[in-house]
Scaffold this active site. Structure first.
Site, PDB file in Angstrom:
ATOM      1  CG  ASP A   8      -0.543   0.152   2.811  1.00 39.03           C
ATOM      2  OD1 ASP A   8       1.251   0.498   2.545  1.00 39.03           O
ATOM      3  OD2 ASP A   8      -1.060   0.260   3.517  1.00 39.03           O
ATOM      4  CB  CYS A  65       0.925  -2.901   4.585  1.00 33.36           C
ATOM      5  SG  CYS A  65       0.619  -3.825   6.087  1.00 33.36           S
ATOM      6  CB  THR A  67       2.443  -2.965  11.367  1.00 34.43           C
ATOM      7  OG1 THR A  67       0.765  -3.295  10.914  1.00 34.43           O
ATOM      8  CG2 THR A  67       1.523  -1.247  12.053  1.00 34.43           C
ATOM      9  N   GLY A  68       2.995  -4.454   8.753  1.00 36.76           N
ATOM     10  CA  GLY A  68       2.939  -5.397   7.599  1.00 36.76           C
ATOM     11  C   GLY A  68       1.227  -6.508   8.666  1.00 36.76           C
ATOM     12  CB  ILE A  69      -0.711  -6.076  11.904  1.00 39.36           C
ATOM     13  CG1 ILE A  69       0.065  -6.389  12.033  1.00 39.36           C
ATOM     14  CG2 ILE A  69      -1.814  -6.671  12.054  1.00 39.36           C
ATOM     15  CD1 ILE A  69       0.118  -5.188  13.997  1.00 39.36           C
ATOM     16  N   GLY A  70      -1.743  -5.265   8.605  1.00 38.56           N
ATOM     17  CA  GLY A  70      -3.354  -5.705   7.538  1.00 38.56           C
ATOM     18  C   GLY A  70      -3.404  -6.462   6.477  1.00 38.56           C
ATOM     19  CG  MET A  71       0.075  -5.426   3.486  1.00 41.45           C
ATOM     20  SD  MET A  71      -1.579  -5.399   1.691  1.00 41.45           S
ATOM     21  CE  MET A  71       0.230  -4.462   1.244  1.00 41.45           C
ATOM     22  CG  HIS A  98      10.030 -24.501  12.464  1.00 34.42           C
ATOM     23  ND1 HIS A  98       9.872 -24.543  13.683  1.00 34.42           N
ATOM     24  CD2 HIS A  98      11.424 -25.177  11.800  1.00 34.42           C
ATOM     25  CE1 HIS A  98      11.197 -25.375  14.574  1.00 34.42           C
ATOM     26  NE2 HIS A  98      11.633 -25.774  13.511  1.00 34.42           N
ATOM     27  CG  HIS A 133       8.787 -28.460  11.239  1.00 36.22           C
ATOM     28  ND1 HIS A 133       8.431 -27.795  12.375  1.00 36.22           N
ATOM     29  CD2 HIS A 133      10.271 -28.586  11.491  1.00 36.22           C
ATOM     30  CE1 HIS A 133       9.717 -28.000  13.217  1.00 36.22           C
ATOM     31  NE2 HIS A 133       9.958 -28.487  12.159  1.00 36.22           N
TER      32      HIS A 133
HETATM   33  C1  RB5 Z   1      -1.987   2.958   6.865  1.00 32.33           C
HETATM   34  O1  RB5 Z   1      -2.421   3.368   7.211  1.00 32.33           O
HETATM   35  C2  RB5 Z   1      -1.254   1.640   7.407  1.00 32.33           C
HETATM   36  O2  RB5 Z   1      -3.391   1.496   7.901  1.00 32.33           O
HETATM   37  C3  RB5 Z   1      -1.297   0.237   6.958  1.00 32.33           C
HETATM   38  O3  RB5 Z   1      -0.331   0.842   6.073  1.00 32.33           O
HETATM   39  C4  RB5 Z   1      -1.228  -1.004   7.258  1.00 32.33           C
HETATM   40  O4  RB5 Z   1      -0.151  -0.740   8.518  1.00 32.33           O
HETATM   41  C5  RB5 Z   1      -2.389  -1.798   8.269  1.00 32.33           C
HETATM   42  O5  RB5 Z   1      -2.552  -2.770   8.312  1.00 32.33           O
END
Ligand code: RB5
Length: 150
Positions: A8, A65, A67-71, A98, A133
């Site tokens: 993103d 992204c 944090t990488g969390i949303g992805m 693993h 694994h």
């Molecule tokens: C975008 O502002 C941010 O929310 C996105 O890049 C990401 O970190 C979501 O997990």
């Protein structure tokens, strides 16, 4: 390897750097966007890359992204996807050894460029260990089938 990459707006700049690095190492890369730092929605790019991996069009995917969390949340909704959020080298290595992770997620607002490239290199170069694994991956697949066939 054939690899798809997506990001993103928060991950755009790092995606460009990672893309150049991957091409230089001789892998085939498909860039699925985004193409600038203008604000977009990460689920659209996670969907495109995860679908390409899930359908077998590419072997691996990389998603970036903030944090990488949303992805990683989005990518793990897809069949056959084992997306790993790796913002450190140990996790990147273990996700291959693993978990046979097939998508690497990173947070461009969490790690520096140098570490990100090291993570990518480690993640691409580390094989799956198999053995016990593999049994666990098979259990993930069984759960996936149960959940998706509901
Ligand atoms: C975008 O502002 C941010 O929310 C996105 O890049 C990401 O970190 C979501 O997990």
């Amino acid at each position: 390897m054939k690899i798809a990459i997506g990001a993103d707006h928060a991950g755009f700049e790092l995606k460009e750097l990672v893309s150049q690095f991957i091409r230089e190492t001789g892998h085939e890369l498909i860039d699925m966007g985004t193409g600038s730092s203008c604000a977009v929605d990460y689920p659209d790019y996670a969907e495109a890359v995860a679908k390409a991996v899930s359908d077998g069009k590419v072997e691996r995917g990389i998603l970036i992204c903030g944090t990488g969390i949303g992805m990683s949340i989005v990518a793990n909704k897809f069949k056959n996807i084992r997306a790993a959020l790796c913002n450190d080298l140990f996790t990147a290595k273990m996700s291959r050894l693993h978990n046979d992770a097939n998508i690497l997620c990173m947070g461009a607002r969490v790690i520096g460029k140098g570490l990100a490239l090291e993570i990518v290199k480690t993640w691409l170069d580390t094989p799956f260990e198999g053995e016990r694994h593999l049994r666990r991956i098979e259990k993930i697949n069984t759960i996936e089938r149960k959940v998706l066939d509901k």
